[in-house]
Design a protein around this motif. Structure first.
Motif, mmCIF file in Angstrom:
data_model
loop_
_atom_site.group_PDB
_atom_site.id
_atom_site.type_symbol
_atom_site.label_atom_id
_atom_site.label_comp_id
_atom_site.label_asym_id
_atom_site.label_seq_id
_atom_site.Cartn_x
_atom_site.Cartn_y
_atom_site.Cartn_z
ATOM 1 N N ASP A 164 -3.179 7.847 -38.242
ATOM 2 C CA ASP A 164 -2.594 8.752 -39.235
ATOM 3 C C ASP A 164 -3.073 8.510 -40.657
ATOM 4 O O ASP A 164 -2.854 9.356 -41.531
ATOM 5 N N LYS A 165 -3.683 7.362 -40.930
ATOM 6 C CA LYS A 165 -4.079 7.019 -42.292
ATOM 7 C C LYS A 165 -5.584 6.871 -42.383
ATOM 8 O O LYS A 165 -6.278 6.640 -41.391
ATOM 9 N N ALA A 166 -6.045 6.982 -43.606
ATOM 10 C CA ALA A 166 -7.480 6.836 -43.843
ATOM 11 C C ALA A 166 -7.906 5.399 -43.599
ATOM 12 O O ALA A 166 -7.163 4.462 -43.888
ATOM 13 N N PRO A 167 -9.093 5.182 -43.080
ATOM 14 C CA PRO A 167 -9.575 3.818 -42.869
ATOM 15 C C PRO A 167 -9.837 3.125 -44.207
ATOM 16 O O PRO A 167 -9.998 3.770 -45.253
ATOM 17 N N TRP A 168 -9.882 1.803 -44.125
ATOM 18 C CA TRP A 168 -10.124 0.982 -45.326
ATOM 19 C C TRP A 168 -10.967 -0.204 -44.906
ATOM 20 O O TRP A 168 -10.843 -0.726 -43.795
ATOM 21 N N LYS A 169 -11.775 -0.672 -45.837
ATOM 22 C CA LYS A 169 -12.630 -1.811 -45.547
ATOM 23 C C LYS A 169 -12.640 -2.734 -46.744
ATOM 24 O O LYS A 169 -12.681 -2.279 -47.894
ATOM 25 N N GLY A 170 -12.593 -4.029 -46.509
ATOM 26 C CA GLY A 170 -12.571 -4.980 -47.610
ATOM 27 C C GLY A 170 -12.760 -6.393 -47.101
ATOM 28 O O GLY A 170 -13.130 -6.627 -45.948
ATOM 29 N N THR A 171 -12.439 -7.352 -47.974
ATOM 30 C CA THR A 171 -12.590 -8.762 -47.623
ATOM 31 C C THR A 171 -11.587 -9.576 -48.405
ATOM 32 O O THR A 171 -10.842 -9.030 -49.241
ATOM 33 N N VAL A 172 -11.522 -10.879 -48.136
ATOM 34 C CA VAL A 172 -10.695 -11.791 -48.911
ATOM 35 C C VAL A 172 -11.617 -12.724 -49.667
ATOM 36 O O VAL A 172 -12.817 -12.792 -49.404
ATOM 37 N N GLU A 173 -11.044 -13.457 -50.629
ATOM 38 C CA GLU A 173 -11.869 -14.198 -51.580
ATOM 39 C C GLU A 173 -12.777 -15.238 -50.936
ATOM 40 O O GLU A 173 -13.949 -15.344 -51.274
ATOM 41 N N ASP A 174 -12.212 -16.028 -49.987
ATOM 42 C CA ASP A 174 -13.073 -17.109 -49.487
ATOM 43 C C ASP A 174 -14.028 -16.648 -48.391
ATOM 44 O O ASP A 174 -14.919 -17.384 -47.977
ATOM 45 N N GLY A 175 -13.836 -15.407 -47.898
ATOM 46 C CA GLY A 175 -14.816 -14.828 -46.986
ATOM 47 C C GLY A 175 -14.879 -15.456 -45.613
ATOM 48 O O GLY A 175 -15.819 -15.214 -44.855
ATOM 49 N N ASN A 176 -13.878 -16.275 -45.260
ATOM 50 C CA ASN A 176 -13.845 -16.898 -43.933
ATOM 51 C C ASN A 176 -12.504 -16.576 -43.279
ATOM 52 O O ASN A 176 -11.518 -17.284 -43.492
ATOM 53 N N ILE A 177 -12.470 -15.500 -42.538
ATOM 54 C CA ILE A 177 -11.220 -15.014 -41.955
ATOM 55 C C ILE A 177 -11.040 -15.615 -40.568
ATOM 56 O O ILE A 177 -11.902 -15.482 -39.693
ATOM 57 N N ILE A 178 -9.904 -16.296 -40.366
ATOM 58 C CA ILE A 178 -9.647 -17.026 -39.128
ATOM 59 C C ILE A 178 -8.689 -16.282 -38.211
ATOM 60 O O ILE A 178 -8.875 -16.232 -36.995
ATOM 61 N N GLN A 179 -7.655 -15.656 -38.800
ATOM 62 C CA GLN A 179 -6.599 -15.085 -37.971
ATOM 63 C C GLN A 179 -5.848 -14.030 -38.774
ATOM 64 O O GLN A 179 -5.795 -14.084 -40.013
ATOM 65 N N ILE A 180 -5.260 -13.072 -38.066
ATOM 66 C CA ILE A 180 -4.457 -12.020 -38.695
ATOM 67 C C ILE A 180 -3.111 -11.928 -37.979
ATOM 68 O O ILE A 180 -3.047 -12.017 -36.747
ATOM 69 N N ARG A 181 -2.052 -11.774 -38.748
ATOM 70 C CA ARG A 181 -0.712 -11.545 -38.197
ATOM 71 C C ARG A 181 -0.103 -10.320 -38.885
ATOM 72 O O ARG A 181 -0.461 -9.993 -40.016
ATOM 73 N N TYR A 182 0.840 -9.675 -38.190
ATOM 74 C CA TYR A 182 1.541 -8.544 -38.789
ATOM 75 C C TYR A 182 3.032 -8.828 -38.817
ATOM 76 O O TYR A 182 3.604 -9.340 -37.847
ATOM 77 N N GLY A 183 3.666 -8.489 -39.929
ATOM 78 C CA GLY A 183 5.107 -8.646 -40.058
ATOM 79 C C GLY A 183 5.790 -7.307 -40.137
ATOM 80 O O GLY A 183 5.561 -6.543 -41.092
ATOM 81 N N HIS A 184 6.639 -7.004 -39.162
ATOM 82 C CA HIS A 184 7.298 -5.703 -39.124
ATOM 83 C C HIS A 184 8.310 -5.547 -40.245
ATOM 84 O O HIS A 184 8.466 -4.464 -40.812
ATOM 85 N N GLU A 185 8.991 -6.628 -40.589
ATOM 86 C CA GLU A 185 10.005 -6.528 -41.635
ATOM 87 C C GLU A 185 9.360 -6.272 -42.993
ATOM 88 O O GLU A 185 9.804 -5.404 -43.752
ATOM 89 N N ALA A 186 8.318 -7.017 -43.312
ATOM 90 C CA ALA A 186 7.644 -6.836 -44.603
ATOM 91 C C ALA A 186 6.650 -5.684 -44.571
ATOM 92 O O ALA A 186 6.212 -5.199 -45.622
ATOM 93 N N ASN A 187 6.287 -5.246 -43.365
ATOM 94 C CA ASN A 187 5.338 -4.152 -43.195
ATOM 95 C C ASN A 187 4.003 -4.454 -43.876
ATOM 96 O O ASN A 187 3.395 -3.595 -44.507
#
Length: 747
Positions: A164-187
Motif C-alpha cells: 500500500d505504500k511507496a517503496p523506500w531505500k536507505g542505509t544506517v550510519e555504520d553500514g553493517n546491518i546485522i538484524q531487523i526487528r519490528y515492534g507492533h506497539e511502536a509501529n
C-alpha cells in the motif's frame, strides 16, 4: 504437532493405569510437610539432524505446524523425529517452483511463511498474491511489519516494501546491518548494526540512530528495552533509543552470544556452546550437548506451537518441548522405560553399547552392583504397591525377588550373595572377568567378591518387604535377612568368599574397622551399616544373637562412638597413617553416602531402644546437613524417615522435576560457564556454590558426585535405568505421604 501428540499418546495408557490408583495406605504424618503434585512444565528435546553439510540460517513454524529450515541450498523440513528417536531434516520439495528460486531469507507474517530471494518478497500463502519486487540482489534479512509491509536488507542497504505504500531505500550510519526487528506497539522497525541501533518509521521514512561501543551480534525487543548481544555478554538500551546503554552483563553461561529471542516472558540466548534461557527472576537453564541439541553452535531460535522452542544449530534442529506433567505422570513414563529396556534376568540393569544414542541398538549389561541397583528398584516397587495396590508393581516385586534370591543359591557358599550371574560363555566380555566363577551347572556363571554396598542394599530392601508386604514375599525376605546376617556373624563380621577369604570390602570386624584413624570415613560407615543390619535382623527374626552382637560392638568396640562421629570430623588420614587408610580417605566417598542412607532405614526404624533411636536420629540429621548442598532427592526423602519436619522437601521435589527424561549418557560441559560461582578445591570435591539441576549435568546414580561439571566420552552410548535413580525417591516420598497423589489443580 504430530510428534508431541505421539509422545502424549505414548504416555496416556500408563498415566491412567499407574498414576491414579492411589487408594493404598501410606505412612502419613500430620507433622510432615506435603508436596502437592500439581502439573509443572517438563522439558525434553526432539532432535532432527542434517544428512549432509548445510549452512542453516533460520527456522520457523507456520500456522499449520509445518517447520521449515532455510539453508544455503534452499528449504528443509522435519521428518520422522520423536522423543528418544532422532529425526532428519530433508529437502522440502512441497512447492516445486521454490526449488528454482534463490531463497536467502525467511520469516513469518500472520503465521504464514514469507521468503525473500534475489528478486522479490514472496509467499505461497494468500493464494500466492504476495509478490513485492526489490533491487537488493543479495537480500538475506527479511522482517515483516504490520500490514503487508516488509523491511529487507543485504547487510549494507535497507529497502522498505509494501502493498500500500511507496517503496523506500536507505542505509544506517555504520553500514553493517546485522538484524531487523519490528515492534507492533511502536509501529517502527529496529535495525541492529555492528556498532549502532536505529529505528525506521515507515510513516515518514525517518531513521533515528544511536551508536554503541560494543560490537553487536543479535538483539530483540523485550518490553521497553532492547536486549543486545555481543561476543562478551549483553546490554540493554531503552527502546525509544533515549538514555545511555546499560553496562555489559556477562555473568552468563556463555557470554559469546549468537542469537537473542524473547519467548513467553523468558529470554533465550544462543551461543557457540549451546543455548540458555533466562526467566523473569534472572535464573538460567542451560541446554548443551546431544541431550538437548544436535550441535552446540546455535544459529537461530524461534517459538513454535504449544510452547515449543526451535533451536537451530550448525548440525540440525532441536525442538524443546514443555509439556504439563505431574510427578506421577513422570513416574509412569519411567516405569515403562524400566520394563521396556532395563530388566536383565530380573535385575535392574543399564543398557549399553548404544549406537549414536539409539535405544533400540543396545544390550543389557551386567554390573558389580546388580544386587544393589536391583534392591533400590525393588524397594520402589514395594512402596508403589503399598501406596497404590497396583498389581503390576507386585509382579515386578516377585520377578526381581527371584533374581535376588538366586544370588544366594547360584553359588555353593552358605549365606553368601553373589554380585551377579549370567549364562556361561560370556565371561571374557563381562565386567571384571577375573571375578567370575563357574557353577556346577554348565549353563551358568556367578560373580564373586561381593562388597559391603551390596550387603546393605540386600538388608535394606528385605526389611522394606518384610515390613510393608503381607504375602509370601515377607517371609522370603526375612529368610534372606537371616541368611545373610547369619553368614556375617558366623564369619566374625566378614563376607567370606568361595576361596575362604574375606572379600575386599565386606569387612565389619573391629580389628579391621578400628584400624582406621577416626577421621577416615570407613570407620564410621562400616560401624553404622553393621549396627543397622544387626538391628534389622533382630527386629524381624527376634534372634537374640543379633541384638547381643549389636550391643557388643557398640559398647565394647566403640561402634556407637564411631557411627555418632560428626561428619565435620571426617577427612584425610594423617601422614603417618597406613597406605590403605590414606587411599580410603583421598576424598569424599559418595558411594558411602549411598550406603549410609540405605542403612538409615534400619538404623532408625529398628533401633533397639528409644534412647538409641534418638541418638541415631541426631547422627542421621548431622550427615544430612553435610549433604544438603547436593539436593539429592533420595537422601532428603530417606532423612524424612526420621520423622523430622526439615528434610528439604522442596529440594527433593526439585530433583524429581528437574531430572532429565532422557537418561542417556550424553557428554555435558559446565566448567566453562561464567554464571557459576566456583569454590576452591576441597575434600568433598564440591566445585560450585550451588549444585546444577540434574538436567544440566551428567545422568548419574546417587553414589556419584553431584558437583561434577563435565563428562566426555559418553556420547549417548549408555542409557541408565530410572529404577534406582528416580523411582526409589519418588515412591518413597509417596509412601511417606510427603508427596501427594497427582492433583490437576492446586488446593
Amino acid at each position: 504437532m504430530l510428534n508431541r501428540l505421539y509422545f502424549i499418546f505414548l504416555l496416556v495408557p500408563f498415566l491412567f493405569l499407574s498414576c491414579y490408583d492411589s487408594n493404598g495406605d501410606t505412612e502419613k504424618s500430620a507433622t510432615l510437610p506435603i508436596y502437592q503434585d500439581t502439573p509443572y512444565l517438563q522439558d525434553y528435546s526432539v532432535k532432527y539432524y542434517f544428512n549432509s553439510s548445510v549452512s542453516p540460517k533460520k527456522v520457523f513454524e507456520d500456522r499449520n505446524g509445518v517447520v521449515q529450515v532455510l539453508g544455503k541450498n534452499g528449504l528443509y523440513r522435519t521428518s520422522a523425529g520423536q522423543f528418544l528417536v532422532d529425526g532428519t531434516l530433508i529437502a522440502d520439495n512441497t512447492y516445486r517452483p521454490l526449488k528454482d528460486k534463490s531463497l536467502n531469507g525467511i520469516s513469518l507474517f500472520q503465521d504464514q511463511f514469507v521468503y525473500v530471494d534475489d528478486k522479490a518478497v514472496l509467499s505461497n500463502a494468500w493464494a500466492g498474491n504476495l509478490f513485492l519486487p526489490h533491487d537488493l540482489e543479495n537480500a538475506n534479512l527479511l522482517e515483516p511489519g504490520s500490514n503487508f509491509d516488509f523491511l529487507i536488507s543485504d547487510g549494507k542497504e535497507l529497502q522498505f516494501l509494501s502493498k500500500d505504500k511507496a517503496p523506500w531505500k536507505g542505509t544506517v550510519e555504520d553500514g553493517n546491518i546485522i538484524q531487523i526487528r519490528y515492534g507492533h506497539e511502536a509501529n517502527v522497525f529496529w535495525i541492529l548494526g555492528k556498532n549502532s541501533v536505529s529505528t525506521f518509521d515507515a510513516s515518514n521514512n525517518q531513521i533515528k540512530t544511536i551508536k554503541i561501543n560494543n560490537e553487536a551480534t543479535s538483539f530483540d525487543v523485550v518490553g521497553a528495552k532492547l536486549y543486545i548481544g555481543t561476543q562478551n555478554g549483553y546490554f540493554t538500551v531503552d527502546s525509544e533509543l533515549n538514555g545511555k546503554p546499560s553496562d555489559l552483563i556477562n555473568k552468563l553461561p556463555v557470554p559469546s552470544i549468537t542469537w537473542i529471542e524473547s519467548i513467553d516472558e523468558e529470554i533465550w540466548f544462543g551461543s557457540d556452546e549451546g543455548a540458555y534461557r533466562m526467566d523473569i527472576d534472572g535464573d538460567f537453564n542451560y541446554y548443551y550437548g546431544k541431550r538437548w541439541l544436535p550441535g552446540n553452535k546455535v544459529v537461530h531460535i524461534s517459538s513454535g506451537h504449544e510452547g515449543r522452542v526451535h533451536i537451530l544449530t550448525d548440525n540440525g534442529l532441536a525442538q524443546i518441548h514443555f509439556d504439563p506433567m505431574t510427578l506421577a505422570d513422570k513416574a509412569a513414563f519411567y516405569e515403562k522405560q524400566v520394563r521396556d529396556r532395563h530388566i536383565r534376568l530380573g535385575f535392574n540393569a543399564s543398557l549399553v553399547d548404544l549406537k549414536n544414542g539409539d535405544v533400540n541398538s543396545g544390550r543389557l549389561d551386567d554390573s558389580d552392583n546388580d544386587g544393589l541397583w536391583t534392591s533400590m528398584y525393588l524397594a520402589s516397587q514395594v512402596y508403589r504397591y503399598k501406596v497404590t495396590g497396583n498389581e503390576e508393581a507386585l509382579k515386578n516385586c516377585y520377578e526381581s525377588m527371584e533374581a535376588m534370591e538366586r544370588l544366594f543359591t547360584i553359588n555353593d557358599v552358605p549365606g553368601f550373595p553373589s554380585r551377579s550371574f549370567e549364562r556361561s560363555g560370556y565371561i571374557e566380555s563381562l565386567h571384571d572377568s577375573d571375578r567370575w566363577q563357574h557353577t556346577d551347572d554348565p549353563e551358568w556363571d556367578w560373580k564373586s567378591t561381593t562388597s559391603s554396598d551390596e550387603a546393605i542394599g540386600h538388608i535394606f530392601v528385605y526389611s522394606v518387604m518384610a515390613e510393608l508386604l503381607e504375602n509370601d514375599l515377607r517371609e522370603r525376605a526375612i529368610t534372606l535377612i537371616d541368611t545373610l546376617m547369619g553368614h556375617i556373624v558366623k564369619n566374625d563380621y566378614y563376607l567370606v568368599d568361595f576361596d575362604g577369604k574375606p572379600t575386599t570390602w565386606g569387612k565389619w570386624n573391629p580389628e579391621y574397622v578400628n584400624a582406621r584413624p577416626i577421621m577416615v570415613g570407613d570407620r564410621k560407615i562400616n560401624s553404622s551399616n553393621i549396627i543397622a543390619m544387626l538391628q534389622t535382623a533382630y527386629h524381624f527374626t527376634q534372634k537374640e544373637v543379633y541384638k547381643e552382637k549389636a550391643f557388643d560392638l557398640m559398647n565394647n568396640h566403640g561402634y556407637f562412638e564411631n557411627l555418632m562421629r560428626p561428619m565435620s570430623e571426617i577427612g584425610k588420614a594423617p601422614e603417618d597413617a597406613d597406605d590403605w587408610s590414606k587411599m580410603l580417605s583421598e576424598g569424599w566417598n559418595h558411594s558411602d553416602d549411598e550406603m549410609y542412607f540405605l542403612g538409615y532405614w534400619g538404623l532408625y526404624r529398628y533401633a533397639l531402644n528409644d534412647t538409641l533411636k534418638t541418638k541415631f536420629k541426631e547422627s542421621i540429621i548431622d550427615h544430612w546437613e553435610s549433604e544438603r548442598p547436593e539436593k539429592d532427592g533420595a537422601w532428603n526423602l530417606l532423612t524424612a524417615v526420621c520423622e523430622t519436619q526439615n528434610f528439604d522437601l522442596d529440594e527433593a521435589a526439585w530433583y524429581l522435576r528437574e531430572h532429565p527424561m532422557d537418561m542417556r549418557s550424553w557428554d555435558v560441559k559446565n566448567s566453562h560457564r561464567k554464571d557459576l560461582t566456583f569454590i576452591e578445591p576441597n575434600f568433598r570435591d564440591q566445585t560450585t556454590e550451588e549444585v546444577l539441576p540434574p538436567d544440566e549435568r551428567q545422568v548419574q546414580r546417587h553414589n556419584a558426585n553431584m558437583f561434577r561439571l563435565d563428562r566426555t566420552g559418553g556420547d549417548g552410548s549408555e542409557e541408565y535405568s530410572a529404577g534406582d535413580i528416580w523411582l526409589l525417591p519418588y515412591w518413597l516420598g509417596r509412601y511417606l505421604g510427603v508427596i501427594s497423589e497427582p492433583r490437576l489443580n492446586k488446593e
